[in-house]
Design an enzyme around this catalytic site. Structure first.
Site, PDB file in Angstrom:
ATOM      1  N   LYS A 175       0.756  -1.155  -0.070  1.00 44.06           N
ATOM      2  CA  LYS A 175      -0.229   0.012   0.127  1.00 44.06           C
ATOM      3  C   LYS A 175       0.871   1.207   0.002  1.00 44.06           C
ATOM      4  O   LYS A 175       1.817   1.341   0.837  1.00 44.06           O
ATOM      5  CB  LYS A 175      -0.962  -0.045   1.129  1.00 44.06           C
ATOM      6  CG  LYS A 175      -1.964  -1.170   1.189  1.00 44.06           C
ATOM      7  CD  LYS A 175      -2.768  -1.068   2.342  1.00 44.06           C
ATOM      8  CE  LYS A 175      -3.960  -2.215   2.412  1.00 44.06           C
ATOM      9  NZ  LYS A 175      -5.461  -1.934   2.022  1.00 44.06           N
ATOM     10  N   HIS A 233      -0.422  -8.292   9.024  1.00 42.76           N
ATOM     11  CA  HIS A 233      -0.480  -6.726   8.556  1.00 42.76           C
ATOM     12  C   HIS A 233      -0.122  -6.016   9.860  1.00 42.76           C
ATOM     13  O   HIS A 233       0.828  -4.848   9.782  1.00 42.76           O
ATOM     14  CB  HIS A 233      -1.721  -6.598   8.169  1.00 42.76           C
ATOM     15  CG  HIS A 233      -2.365  -7.242   7.100  1.00 42.76           C
ATOM     16  ND1 HIS A 233      -1.302  -7.985   6.204  1.00 42.76           N
ATOM     17  CD2 HIS A 233      -3.685  -7.946   6.915  1.00 42.76           C
ATOM     18  CE1 HIS A 233      -2.150  -8.508   5.392  1.00 42.76           C
ATOM     19  NE2 HIS A 233      -3.449  -8.757   5.704  1.00 42.76           N
TER      20      HIS A 233
END
Ligand code: BG6
Length: 486
Positions: A175, A233
């Site tokens: 990201k 994550h």
């Protein structure tokens, strides 16, 4: 110089391939980031007729928020790269057939399949002579459910590939905003001197989702929020916030620093798990005015379950920079809204030269919004303008929206970045074995702690921010969770 390689998606008729991989590859093609002779092989069981397959690809690409407008010309040339290959990926004969169909260029194999068949697929590749020193292997999570099962999966990869050929995906690292974390920290001089226990009170990381376990109930029920989100994550985000400056901007230097953070995490086990973790499971409720079922009532739910769909953790890093600075982590499904953000809460100024309303939080805050409305917000103390006697202060926001600041730039999807890096042979945004081993070891401590103490999941209503006990985790430290401002 574009790297010439062929990309083979094993599991090429699956959900991930259609939803994420092909749209990302199309965007790379459209931006001229794939070498002219790169072929994209969709390796599947032959479930789709060729025309249906391409139609499906197109409709998923059109739905992708990153592709936006799809133009016929570039779509046409993209389709010329596609080879729909049907066969059994665990069969050496089929792998040989595939090898023969491709040129001498390097191959990237992307395993978009359950890890239970990684071993036979890798063996088939090896037996078919499809693997050379320059072949690369991309693998998706879940990579294990404990340290032991991770090691088993990893060992099967090592029978055919070396560490420098393996790209373990954590899509959060792809990201834009997550990559920006290091730029923000290390390219702005005013953060580094304050980035430590002297000035930072605590850090909060929230990854909230409004979706439920949905059609993945049986996978999710085995996994739970801790394995599904925290082990990968959230811990990667912790690493990027907490790591030291790497010796060089090179994959292994960055990964060495992340590893040190993982190894410095204070152990959570049966002796301290109840004070430091909260598990939750959603019940029926409403999100955006829509009534949604509880976890155990989801369409494909199978009976009773105590699996956590929410977890909050007080993590601590035992090193010189962070000793005594808690990192509060929380993630969950069916929460009030979908957002991910990191809050760096600074300490208050000690010397107060003016009286401050005790209700005003007299401390700076840096909020890094990862999604949606990506950006950065700094909360600064300011004098409220006016002629009133005395000085009143107010905490006001300084806002940077990436969308506005970089109007002319398209933000690529995580998979575009990751696939491009694989073709370039750059492992920076991929997880190394030792990082994953360290992360599993820490998570195993929590799972064992839950089992030993019998800690259960508390109910929380869908559309809330998790069980009330999650508030208690901070209240016991005289702190509170940041309220999302939308
Ligand atoms: C995946 C998890 O890794 O990440 C899913 O398995 C989760 O359960 C997803 O929904 C969240 O990703 P994102 O990019 O939507 O925040």
């Amino acid at each position: 110089m574009l790297k010439v390689c062929n990309i083979v998606i094993v599991g090429g008729e699956g959900d991930l391939a259609f939803r994420k991989l092909y749209p990302a590859l199309y965007s790379l093609h459209r931006e001229n980031l794939l070498a002219d002779c790169t072929k994209i092989v969709c390796f599947g069981r032959g479930k789709f007729k060729p025309s249906k397959f391409i139609d499906n690809m197109r409709s998923w690409a059109q739905k992708s928020e990153y592709v936006k407008a799809l133009d016929d010309e570039s779509w046409g040339s993209f389709c010329e790269r596609i080879i729909q290959f049907s066969g059994d990926a665990t069969s050496a004969d089929d792998m040989k057939r595939l090898r023969a169909e491709l040129g001498p260029e390097e191959i990237v194999f992307y395993l978009s399949t359950p890890p239970s068949i990684f071993a036979p697929i890798c063996k088939a590749m090896g037996d078919a002579g499809a693997v050379t020193e320059s072949t690369r292997l991309v693998v998706e999570k879940p990579l294990g459910e404990s340290l032991e099962s991770f090691n088993q999966i990893n060992d099967t990869l090592f029978e055919v590939f070396k560490e420098q050929q393996i790209y373990r995906i954590d899509h959060y690292l792809g990201k834009e905003t997550v990559q920006n974390l290091l730029a923000l920290r290390f390219a702005n001089i005013f953060f580094e001197p304050l980035w430590n226990r002297t000035y930072i009170d605590h850090v909060q990381i929230t990854v909230a989702e409004s979706v439920g376990a949905g059609g993945r109930w049986s996978y999710y029920n085995e996994s739970g929020a801790l394995r599904d989100m925290v082990q990968n994550h959230l811990l990667q985000l912790v690493c990027l916030v907490a790591m030291e400056f790497p010796a060089r901007n090179k994959a292994n230097d960055i990964r060495d620093e992340k590893l040190k953070i993982i190894r410095s995490l204070k152990k959570i086990d049966a002796s301290n798990v109840t004070q430091n973790t909260i598990r939750g499971q959603y019940t029926e409720g409403s999100i955006a005015q829509e009534l949604v079922p509880g976890y155990k009532q989801e369409k494909d739910a199978q009976g009773n379950s105590d699996t956590e769909t929410f977890v909050a953790i007080k993590a601590e890093i035992e090193n010189n920079r962070w000793q005594g600075v808690p990192f509060y982590l929380r993630t969950g499904k069916r929460m009030a809204s979908r957002y991910s953000e990191i809050v760096i809460q600074f300490k208050p100024v000690i010397f107060k030269f003016i009286d401050i309303d005790p209700n005003v939080l007299n401390a700076n805050q840096l909020v890094i919004r990862l999604q949606p409305n990506e950006g950065i917000q700094m909360n600064l103390m300011n004098k409220v303008p006016g002629l009133s006697e005395g000085t009143s202060l107010q905490n006001v926001e300084l806002n940077l929206s990436f969308e506005e600041a970089f109007e002319e730039h398209r933000s690529p999807s995580a998979y575009e970045r990751l696939l491009l890096d694989v073709t370039r042979g750059d492992q920076t945004l991929f997880m190394r074995s030792d990082e994953l081993r360290g992360a599993w070891k820490w998570v195993d401590g929590i799972i064992d702690g839950w089992a030993t103490t019998g800690q259960t999941s508390k109910s929380y209503k869908s559309g809330s921010m998790g069980p009330d006990d999650a508030l208690g985790l901070l209240i016991q430290d005289k702190r509170k969770w940041q309220v999302f401002e939308g």
